[in-house]
Design a protein around this motif. Structure first.
Motif, PDB file in Angstrom:
ATOM      1  N   LYS A  67      10.879  10.848  -3.329  1.00  0.00           N
ATOM      2  CA  LYS A  67      11.029   9.394  -3.473  1.00  0.00           C
ATOM      3  C   LYS A  67      10.335   8.672  -2.324  1.00  0.00           C
ATOM      4  O   LYS A  67       9.617   7.685  -2.541  1.00  0.00           O
ATOM      5  N   MET A  68      10.501   9.171  -1.100  1.00  0.00           N
ATOM      6  CA  MET A  68       9.859   8.548   0.059  1.00  0.00           C
ATOM      7  C   MET A  68       8.337   8.652  -0.030  1.00  0.00           C
ATOM      8  O   MET A  68       7.631   7.679   0.231  1.00  0.00           O
ATOM      9  N   LEU A  69       7.830   9.818  -0.403  1.00  0.00           N
ATOM     10  CA  LEU A  69       6.388   9.987  -0.541  1.00  0.00           C
ATOM     11  C   LEU A  69       5.827   9.056  -1.607  1.00  0.00           C
ATOM     12  O   LEU A  69       4.762   8.449  -1.433  1.00  0.00           O
ATOM     13  N   THR A  70       6.538   8.936  -2.707  1.00  0.00           N
ATOM     14  CA  THR A  70       6.106   8.054  -3.783  1.00  0.00           C
ATOM     15  C   THR A  70       6.071   6.610  -3.309  1.00  0.00           C
ATOM     16  O   THR A  70       5.099   5.889  -3.568  1.00  0.00           O
ATOM     17  N   LEU A  74       2.784   4.204  -3.054  1.00  0.00           N
ATOM     18  CA  LEU A  74       2.724   2.915  -3.747  1.00  0.00           C
ATOM     19  C   LEU A  74       2.500   1.767  -2.771  1.00  0.00           C
ATOM     20  O   LEU A  74       1.743   0.849  -3.049  1.00  0.00           O
ATOM     21  N   THR A  75       3.144   1.846  -1.614  1.00  0.00           N
ATOM     22  CA  THR A  75       2.982   0.803  -0.601  1.00  0.00           C
ATOM     23  C   THR A  75       1.567   0.781  -0.059  1.00  0.00           C
ATOM     24  O   THR A  75       0.965  -0.270   0.085  1.00  0.00           O
ATOM     25  N   SER A  76       1.013   1.945   0.220  1.00  0.00           N
ATOM     26  CA  SER A  76      -0.343   1.999   0.762  1.00  0.00           C
ATOM     27  C   SER A  76      -1.384   1.625  -0.288  1.00  0.00           C
ATOM     28  O   SER A  76      -2.425   1.075   0.032  1.00  0.00           O
ATOM     29  N   SER A  77      -1.105   1.888  -1.540  1.00  0.00           N
ATOM     30  CA  SER A  77      -2.039   1.551  -2.622  1.00  0.00           C
ATOM     31  C   SER A  77      -2.083   0.060  -2.895  1.00  0.00           C
ATOM     32  O   SER A  77      -3.083  -0.466  -3.358  1.00  0.00           O
ATOM     33  N   SER A  78      -0.977  -0.637  -2.613  1.00  0.00           N
ATOM     34  CA  SER A  78      -0.899  -2.065  -2.915  1.00  0.00           C
ATOM     35  C   SER A  78      -1.524  -2.922  -1.832  1.00  0.00           C
ATOM     36  O   SER A  78      -1.626  -4.114  -1.968  1.00  0.00           O
ATOM     37  N   ARG A  79      -1.952  -2.320  -0.763  1.00  0.00           N
ATOM     38  CA  ARG A  79      -2.554  -3.104   0.340  1.00  0.00           C
ATOM     39  C   ARG A  79      -3.997  -3.350   0.128  1.00  0.00           C
ATOM     40  O   ARG A  79      -4.772  -2.806  -0.452  1.00  0.00           O
TER      41      ARG A  79
END
Length: 79
Positions: A67-70, A74-79
């Motif tokens: 869950k943390m890796l996901t 997702l957080t890094s992809s949205s930047r």
């Protein structure tokens, strides 16, 4: 509620806090469901067997790590 209330920082913080709590509760429910189905193989008694306890612990750790890796991805992809 008037439109100015939606811009209130305290209200925004409260909404974000409640959203975080809801996500945490959802995670625990999903974790319980997945790990219970995977690890609990015997009849329900007053305690878990050693293998069930170990399985539940490992399952919970793996689930949380995934869950943390996901979330990080997702957080890094949205930047």
């Amino acid at each position: 509620m008037d439109a100015s209330a939606l811009n209130n920082p305290r209200l925004k913080a409260l909404i974000e806090e409640e959203r975080t709590k809801a996500l945490a509760n959802e995670l625990v429910a999903k974790l319980t469901d997945v790990c219970w189905d995977k690890c609990i193989t015997g009849s329900i008694g007053s305690s878990f067997s050693k293998s069930e306890t170990s399985c539940l612990s490992n399952c919970a750790k793996r689930f949380a790590e995934l869950k943390m890796l996901t979330m990080q991805k997702l957080t890094s992809s949205s930047r």
